[in-house]
Design an enzyme around this catalytic site. Structure first.
Site, PDB file in Angstrom:
ATOM      1  N   LEU A   1      -7.226   3.335  15.827  1.00 44.27           N
ATOM      2  CA  LEU A   1      -6.831   3.818  14.491  1.00 44.27           C
ATOM      3  C   LEU A   1      -7.411   3.007  13.348  1.00 44.27           C
ATOM      4  O   LEU A   1      -7.833   3.567  12.345  1.00 44.27           O
ATOM      5  CB  LEU A   1      -5.302   3.887  14.380  1.00 44.27           C
ATOM      6  CG  LEU A   1      -4.783   5.251  14.814  1.00 44.27           C
ATOM      7  CD1 LEU A   1      -4.689   5.340  16.301  1.00 44.27           C
ATOM      8  CD2 LEU A   1      -3.472   5.564  14.179  1.00 44.27           C
TER       9      LEU A   1
ATOM     10  N   ARG B   1       8.124  -8.584   5.089  1.00 41.00           N
ATOM     11  CA  ARG B   1       7.916  -7.231   4.575  1.00 41.00           C
ATOM     12  C   ARG B   1       8.540  -6.194   5.501  1.00 41.00           C
ATOM     13  O   ARG B   1       8.847  -5.085   5.060  1.00 41.00           O
ATOM     14  CB  ARG B   1       6.424  -6.944   4.438  1.00 41.00           C
ATOM     15  CG  ARG B   1       5.764  -7.712   3.317  1.00 41.00           C
ATOM     16  CD  ARG B   1       4.336  -7.271   3.139  1.00 41.00           C
ATOM     17  NE  ARG B   1       4.274  -5.820   3.271  1.00 41.00           N
ATOM     18  CZ  ARG B   1       3.224  -5.139   3.732  1.00 41.00           C
ATOM     19  NH1 ARG B   1       2.152  -5.778   4.085  1.00 41.00           N
ATOM     20  NH2 ARG B   1       3.265  -3.835   3.813  1.00 41.00           N
TER      21      ARG B   1
ATOM     22  N   ARG C   1       0.818  -1.220   0.000  1.00 41.05           N
ATOM     23  CA  ARG C   1       0.000   0.000   0.000  1.00 41.05           C
ATOM     24  C   ARG C   1       0.843   1.258   0.000  1.00 41.05           C
ATOM     25  O   ARG C   1       0.444   2.288  -0.551  1.00 41.05           O
ATOM     26  CB  ARG C   1      -0.863   0.033   1.254  1.00 41.05           C
ATOM     27  CG  ARG C   1      -1.916  -1.004   1.355  1.00 41.05           C
ATOM     28  CD  ARG C   1      -2.710  -0.741   2.607  1.00 41.05           C
ATOM     29  NE  ARG C   1      -3.162   0.645   2.622  1.00 41.05           N
ATOM     30  CZ  ARG C   1      -4.258   1.076   2.036  1.00 41.05           C
ATOM     31  NH1 ARG C   1      -5.027   0.247   1.404  1.00 41.05           N
ATOM     32  NH2 ARG C   1      -4.583   2.352   2.074  1.00 41.05           N
TER      33      ARG C   1
ATOM     34  N   ARG D   1      -8.850   1.375   4.983  1.00 46.39           N
ATOM     35  CA  ARG D   1      -7.709   2.222   4.653  1.00 46.39           C
ATOM     36  C   ARG D   1      -7.895   3.045   3.381  1.00 46.39           C
ATOM     37  O   ARG D   1      -7.161   2.856   2.391  1.00 46.39           O
ATOM     38  CB  ARG D   1      -6.425   1.394   4.607  1.00 46.39           C
ATOM     39  CG  ARG D   1      -6.175   0.685   5.919  1.00 46.39           C
ATOM     40  CD  ARG D   1      -4.871  -0.007   5.986  1.00 46.39           C
ATOM     41  NE  ARG D   1      -3.739   0.876   6.141  1.00 46.39           N
ATOM     42  CZ  ARG D   1      -2.485   0.480   6.025  1.00 46.39           C
ATOM     43  NH1 ARG D   1      -2.213  -0.764   5.758  1.00 46.39           N
ATOM     44  NH2 ARG D   1      -1.508   1.336   6.183  1.00 46.39           N
ATOM     45  N   PRO D   2      -8.838   3.973   3.385  1.00 46.51           N
ATOM     46  CA  PRO D   2      -9.025   4.826   2.210  1.00 46.51           C
ATOM     47  C   PRO D   2      -7.866   5.821   2.039  1.00 46.51           C
ATOM     48  O   PRO D   2      -7.065   6.009   2.966  1.00 46.51           O
ATOM     49  CB  PRO D   2     -10.320   5.577   2.529  1.00 46.51           C
ATOM     50  CG  PRO D   2     -10.421   5.560   4.009  1.00 46.51           C
ATOM     51  CD  PRO D   2      -9.728   4.319   4.493  1.00 46.51           C
ATOM     52  N   ILE D   3      -7.796   6.440   0.857  1.00 42.82           N
ATOM     53  CA  ILE D   3      -6.786   7.500   0.643  1.00 42.82           C
ATOM     54  C   ILE D   3      -7.477   8.818   0.296  1.00 42.82           C
ATOM     55  O   ILE D   3      -6.894   9.693  -0.332  1.00 42.82           O
ATOM     56  CB  ILE D   3      -5.755   7.106  -0.449  1.00 42.82           C
ATOM     57  CG1 ILE D   3      -6.472   6.712  -1.754  1.00 42.82           C
ATOM     58  CG2 ILE D   3      -4.824   6.023   0.029  1.00 42.82           C
ATOM     59  CD1 ILE D   3      -5.583   6.863  -2.974  1.00 42.82           C
ATOM     60  N   ASP D   4      -8.765   8.934   0.693  1.00 44.72           N
ATOM     61  CA  ASP D   4      -9.537  10.139   0.365  1.00 44.72           C
ATOM     62  C   ASP D   4      -8.860  11.424   0.857  1.00 44.72           C
ATOM     63  O   ASP D   4      -8.914  12.451   0.183  1.00 44.72           O
ATOM     64  CB  ASP D   4     -10.958  10.032   0.955  1.00 44.72           C
ATOM     65  CG  ASP D   4     -10.939   9.792   2.457  1.00 44.72           C
ATOM     66  OD1 ASP D   4     -10.160   8.935   2.904  1.00 44.72           O
ATOM     67  OD2 ASP D   4     -11.688  10.464   3.183  1.00 44.72           O
ATOM     68  N   LEU D   5      -8.198  11.358   2.018  1.00 45.28           N
ATOM     69  CA  LEU D   5      -7.591  12.584   2.554  1.00 45.28           C
ATOM     70  C   LEU D   5      -6.400  13.032   1.701  1.00 45.28           C
ATOM     71  O   LEU D   5      -6.199  14.228   1.490  1.00 45.28           O
ATOM     72  CB  LEU D   5      -7.154  12.372   4.011  1.00 45.28           C
ATOM     73  CG  LEU D   5      -8.283  11.976   4.982  1.00 45.28           C
ATOM     74  CD1 LEU D   5      -7.741  11.661   6.357  1.00 45.28           C
ATOM     75  CD2 LEU D   5      -9.326  13.088   5.067  1.00 45.28           C
TER      76      LEU D   5
ATOM     77  N   ASP E   1       0.946   0.086  15.739  1.00 48.50           N
ATOM     78  CA  ASP E   1       1.861  -0.950  15.240  1.00 48.50           C
ATOM     79  C   ASP E   1       2.485  -1.793  16.356  1.00 48.50           C
ATOM     80  O   ASP E   1       3.226  -2.743  16.076  1.00 48.50           O
ATOM     81  CB  ASP E   1       2.972  -0.319  14.383  1.00 48.50           C
ATOM     82  CG  ASP E   1       2.442   0.189  13.051  1.00 48.50           C
ATOM     83  OD1 ASP E   1       1.311  -0.157  12.681  1.00 48.50           O
ATOM     84  OD2 ASP E   1       3.164   0.950  12.379  1.00 48.50           O
TER      85      ASP E   1
END
Ligand code: EPZ
Length: 420
Positions: free
Chosen positions: A329, A399, A92, A121-125, A307
């Site tokens: 979160l 990862r 992502r 987990r949008p990316i609108d912002l 995390d």
């Protein structure tokens, strides 16, 4: 596919060297798109996500060398502007190329990252902020198509929610924009701060570093002159190893760390009864006589990091009494709970709150990793469990944790990587 076999129930000891922070390194690598010179980045963690982003830059036309935790990245030949689905779907954080590509080329096409194991987990912002800077955004065929034919313009951006990669993307977009950009409600994570500092050292006028309001005076398209960069230590990797000491109630040290970045985590370990010796770049955790239950609410930095939530859930199974863990979160970041129960943990979930009833004796089990930090919680439980555990789908761990089994074995654990 690889899996990890762990023979648990052993005391650990000794010291482990912490790698550079993946989540600091990723935006730094993306920021080289803004450079007029080749950029040297050292203390890079040798983990899958770093290789993925370097490969993405290479696909766009950049050149790089990467050896011994050090990369040299040259983006002067970069000419393509499409971050394709096959790479973005594996990571992502590829969305981090959106801001720098758009500000350098006036257009770019980035595959829309989907949801993932920890939430929607949008990316609108990110997108709204770029629109405020004059970009036109369309979503077509699964791609974000962004254009700014006259270049991006400085703007006042007020983030409705604090977003780490959102703040990083807009920072990188703003440095080549025309005029002044102010980011209000900016993320203050050390990884964001390092990016600000590196951009400042590269000649950009930035005010309010480390605060919730960052002001950037754009260069109106002039590329930056980067200095060599050393990635900050990985606070989440350090926290995970401290939890390995805690869950096995052993004395271990983490070296090459920045204790200031770990304050929320250290404070919870202290509340749980562990003695900590904190030096300039080294932290030692000492066994607790009686591991106390804990109450944790995840928050943006400097609050308790989401995390580290999964790792503390594993640790809470060993506490004398019920611990309460609230995830604020991400809406779906308790996937590890049901896997932890396979070891014998007693966890009850109600919405965003988990209650962990300790102490419970854990026994080895076969479990499945679902995301990076969930996987590390399973490793911690396996270290504490009596008998043999097999942790499947460890590509998640690869990862973000450099040489995990080697580092754990150096601490006296019994961990082997095997093929399914
Ligand atoms: C970063 O993700 C980290 N990734 C994550 O690390 C970390 O968990 C997270 O920040 C929170 O600390 C990297 O730095 C590469 P956010 P990011 O945008 O930036 C909502 C790991 O294991 N939101 O700060 O993607 C979002 O859904 C990981 O290393 C919107 O609603 O997180 C979440 O609820 C995984 N719209 C909250 O904000 C947006 O446009 C915070 O997310 C953006 C975010």
């Amino acid at each position: 596919m690889d899996y990890l076999q762990i023979v648990g129930g052993k005391k650990l000891g000794g010291s482990v060297k912490i790698s550079g922070a993946k989540n600091a390194a990723l935006p730094l690598i993306a920021s080289t798109i803004l450079a007029k010179n080749g950029v040297k980045i050292s203390n890079l963690p040798d983990v899958k996500d770093i290789n993925t982003l370097l490969r993405l830059l290479e696909n766009l036309g950049a050149a790089y060398t990467y050896e011994g935790n050090e990369a040299f990245i040259e983006t002067s030949g970069l000419e393509k502007t499409t971050a394709t689905y096959d790479i973005v779907r594996t990571m992502r954080a590829s969305i981090l190329v959106l801001g720098p590509l758009l500000s350098r080329f006036g257009h770019c096409e980035v595959s829309l990252p989907g949801g993932c194991a920890i939430g929607q987990r949008p990316i609108d912002l990110h997108l709204k902020a770029l629109e405020l800077m004059g970009a036109k955004i369309d979503i077509k065929n699964g791609y974000v198509l962004a254009t700014a034919p006259d270049g991006l313009k400085g703007a006042q951006i007020l983030f409705d929610k604090i977003t780490v990669t959102g703040t990083e993307n807009i920072l990188m977009a703003a440095v080549l924009a025309k005029g002044k950009t102010t980011i209000i409600n900016a993320a203050k994570e050390p990884e964001v701060t390092q990016l600000c500092q590196v951009l400042k050292d590269a000649g950009v006028d930035i005010e309010g570093i480390e605060s919730e309001e960052i002001t950037i005076y754009g260069t109106a398209g002039e590329l930056l002159d980067f200095k060599p960069v050393e990635v900050i230590p990985d606070r989440i990797e350090a926290g995970t190893y401290l939890c390995a000491g805690a869950v096995t109630n052993s004395k271990i040290s983490v070296e090459n760390v920045e204790p200031l970045h770990l304050e929320a985590v250290l404070s919870k370990l202290t509340q749980m009864g562990f003695g900590l010796d904190v030096d300039r770049d080294r932290i030692t955790i000492n066994p607790a006589e009686n591991i106390k239950p804990v109450k944790i609410v995840t928050k943006e930095y400097p609050g308790f990091p989401t995390d580290m939530q999964a790792q503390f859930m594993a640790l809470a199974t060993q506490a004398q009494g019920p611990s309460i863990i609230e995830e604020r979160l991400f809406e779906n970041r308790f996937m590890h709970a049901s896997e932890l129960m396979r070891f014998g943990a007693d966890i009850s979930l109600q919405g965003s709150v988990a209650t962990v009833f300790g102490p419970k004796k854990l026994f080895g089990a076969d479990v499945m990793a679902t995301d990076l930090r969930a996987s590390s919680a399973l490793v911690l439980a396996a270290l504490a469990a009596e008998g043999v555990s097999n942790i499947h789908r460890i590509y998640h761990l690869d990862r973000g944790y450099e040489r995990l089994e080697e580092k754990l074995n150096m601490l006296g654990a019994d961990v082997r990587r095997l093929k399914e």
